[in-house]
Design a protein around this motif. Sequence first.
Motif, PDB file in Angstrom:
ATOM      1  N   SER A   4       5.414  -4.285   4.387  1.00 57.62           N
ATOM      2  CA  SER A   4       4.069  -4.373   4.928  1.00 57.62           C
ATOM      3  C   SER A   4       3.232  -5.461   4.283  1.00 57.62           C
ATOM      4  O   SER A   4       2.162  -5.783   4.763  1.00 57.62           O
ATOM      5  N   THR A 249      -2.407  -9.154   2.309  1.00 56.43           N
ATOM      6  CA  THR A 249      -2.824  -7.805   2.675  1.00 56.43           C
ATOM      7  C   THR A 249      -1.565  -6.941   2.714  1.00 56.43           C
ATOM      8  O   THR A 249      -0.445  -7.453   2.849  1.00 56.43           O
ATOM      9  N   ASP A 251       0.084  -2.489   2.855  1.00 56.73           N
ATOM     10  CA  ASP A 251      -0.011  -1.039   2.697  1.00 56.73           C
ATOM     11  C   ASP A 251       0.887  -0.688   1.520  1.00 56.73           C
ATOM     12  O   ASP A 251       2.117  -0.699   1.648  1.00 56.73           O
ATOM     13  N   TYR A 252       0.292  -0.391   0.372  1.00 55.47           N
ATOM     14  CA  TYR A 252       1.011  -0.185  -0.877  1.00 55.47           C
ATOM     15  C   TYR A 252       1.065   1.305  -1.217  1.00 55.47           C
ATOM     16  O   TYR A 252       0.165   2.074  -0.869  1.00 55.47           O
ATOM     17  N   GLY A 256      -2.631   1.875  -1.348  1.00 56.17           N
ATOM     18  CA  GLY A 256      -2.922   2.075   0.061  1.00 56.17           C
ATOM     19  C   GLY A 256      -3.168   0.739   0.745  1.00 56.17           C
ATOM     20  O   GLY A 256      -2.629  -0.301   0.360  1.00 56.17           O
ATOM     21  N   ASN A 257      -4.002   0.744   1.782  1.00 52.58           N
ATOM     22  CA  ASN A 257      -4.362  -0.494   2.465  1.00 52.58           C
ATOM     23  C   ASN A 257      -5.195  -1.356   1.525  1.00 52.58           C
ATOM     24  O   ASN A 257      -6.256  -0.924   1.062  1.00 52.58           O
ATOM     25  N   HIS A 273      -7.395   1.068  -1.160  1.00 55.93           N
ATOM     26  CA  HIS A 273      -7.609   2.373  -0.532  1.00 55.93           C
ATOM     27  C   HIS A 273      -8.398   2.265   0.770  1.00 55.93           C
ATOM     28  O   HIS A 273      -9.053   3.222   1.186  1.00 55.93           O
ATOM     29  N   ASP A 275      -9.528   2.202   4.603  1.00 52.47           N
ATOM     30  CA  ASP A 275      -9.152   2.939   5.809  1.00 52.47           C
ATOM     31  C   ASP A 275      -8.657   1.970   6.874  1.00 52.47           C
ATOM     32  O   ASP A 275      -7.766   2.303   7.663  1.00 52.47           O
ATOM     33  N   ARG A 276      -9.242   0.760   6.869  1.00 57.15           N
ATOM     34  CA  ARG A 276      -8.850  -0.265   7.834  1.00 57.15           C
ATOM     35  C   ARG A 276      -9.033  -1.635   7.197  1.00 57.15           C
ATOM     36  O   ARG A 276      -9.969  -1.854   6.435  1.00 57.15           O
ATOM     37  N   THR A 297      -6.607   5.828   1.437  1.00 61.93           N
ATOM     38  CA  THR A 297      -5.167   5.611   1.555  1.00 61.93           C
ATOM     39  C   THR A 297      -4.546   5.377   0.183  1.00 61.93           C
ATOM     40  O   THR A 297      -5.228   5.009  -0.767  1.00 61.93           O
ATOM     41  N   GLY A 298      -3.223   5.591   0.087  1.00 62.01           N
ATOM     42  CA  GLY A 298      -2.542   5.423  -1.190  1.00 62.01           C
ATOM     43  C   GLY A 298      -2.812   6.603  -2.114  1.00 62.01           C
ATOM     44  O   GLY A 298      -3.039   7.727  -1.666  1.00 62.01           O
TER      45      GLY A 298
END
Length: 328
Positions: A4, A249, A251-252, A256-257, A273, A275-276, A297-298
């Motif tokens: 990603s 960029t 998604d880790y 997270g994002n 982290h 959201d978008r 996220t993450g």
Amino acid sequence: MSGSLRCPGTVRAMLAAAAFALALPAGASEFDTKLASVSATVPTARADAPPMRPVALPRALAVPGGVARVDLGAASSSPRPIAWFGEARVRVLDTDGRWQALVGLPLDLRPGRHELRATVDGQERRVGFLVGNKDYPVQRVTLPDDRRVRLSAADEERAEQEAAQIALLKKTWREFPDFAGNAASGTAFARDALLLNPVAGRDAGKLGSNFGNRRIFNGEPRAPHSGLDIAAARGTPVRAAAAGEVLATGDYFFSGNAVFIDHGEGLITLYAHLDRIDVAPGDVLAAGQRVGVVGATGRASGPHLHWGVILNGASVDPRLFVPAAPKS
């Protein structure tokens, strides 16, 4: 890794040039292998280049996780020095007629005397400076998702590969494009070394005090916290702390994002982290431009922004880069 991570081809070449000290983990992906094998050169300052104008600097705090400002002499008639701390190139700025090296100090750096290697007026020299001690508090965090604390074999392999790729990102170095006297208009890089708070609003934008905390997740000791957590509601806009170019960029597993922005000469900011994500690698951003929105996220216990500041490859305290609020 899940594949990603995204970064443009030119950035991959620069990352590879910085990767001389990094050994990729076993089982690295094809992307990792190509990234480490690309050859690239890092531009150097011209000897006849004019001094840069004075700039606003972060607050100096010569402790692990802080920033040291090391004087390299008068800037009135000499070309800009080139300085290194260990294997990392260091940003050198003209402020008040003096050359100052701006040195990011890793959280695991031992206190005591350290040295810069510098070329000043064509002469190689070593410049010593002292690093003090700092005791960071312990932070205990309880996460409902225990798999992000006690990792499976597959998750551990993913996390290790991502850590290797992030290590490459943190080593990125690019000169200011207008350093040699070219037109400054349209540059992607910020001249000043101060940053904006990336989350606006009196309530949502309060900076936490947890950089460097020795964290314990679900009873398990983990690495010190390498950024600031900023409390904000899910969906709150997150903005670039300074002008720059989106370096990568992705998604880790832990972050997270996340978005990495290169501000030039070893200064990089991280927004995790999300959201978008609203930007893409290679995008040139103005200070304050939106990069995404707050999420969880993450590895996150709730909605917030993890904001990281990286200087010459070291994660340092973002609070040092934010202008102090005026006294009432």
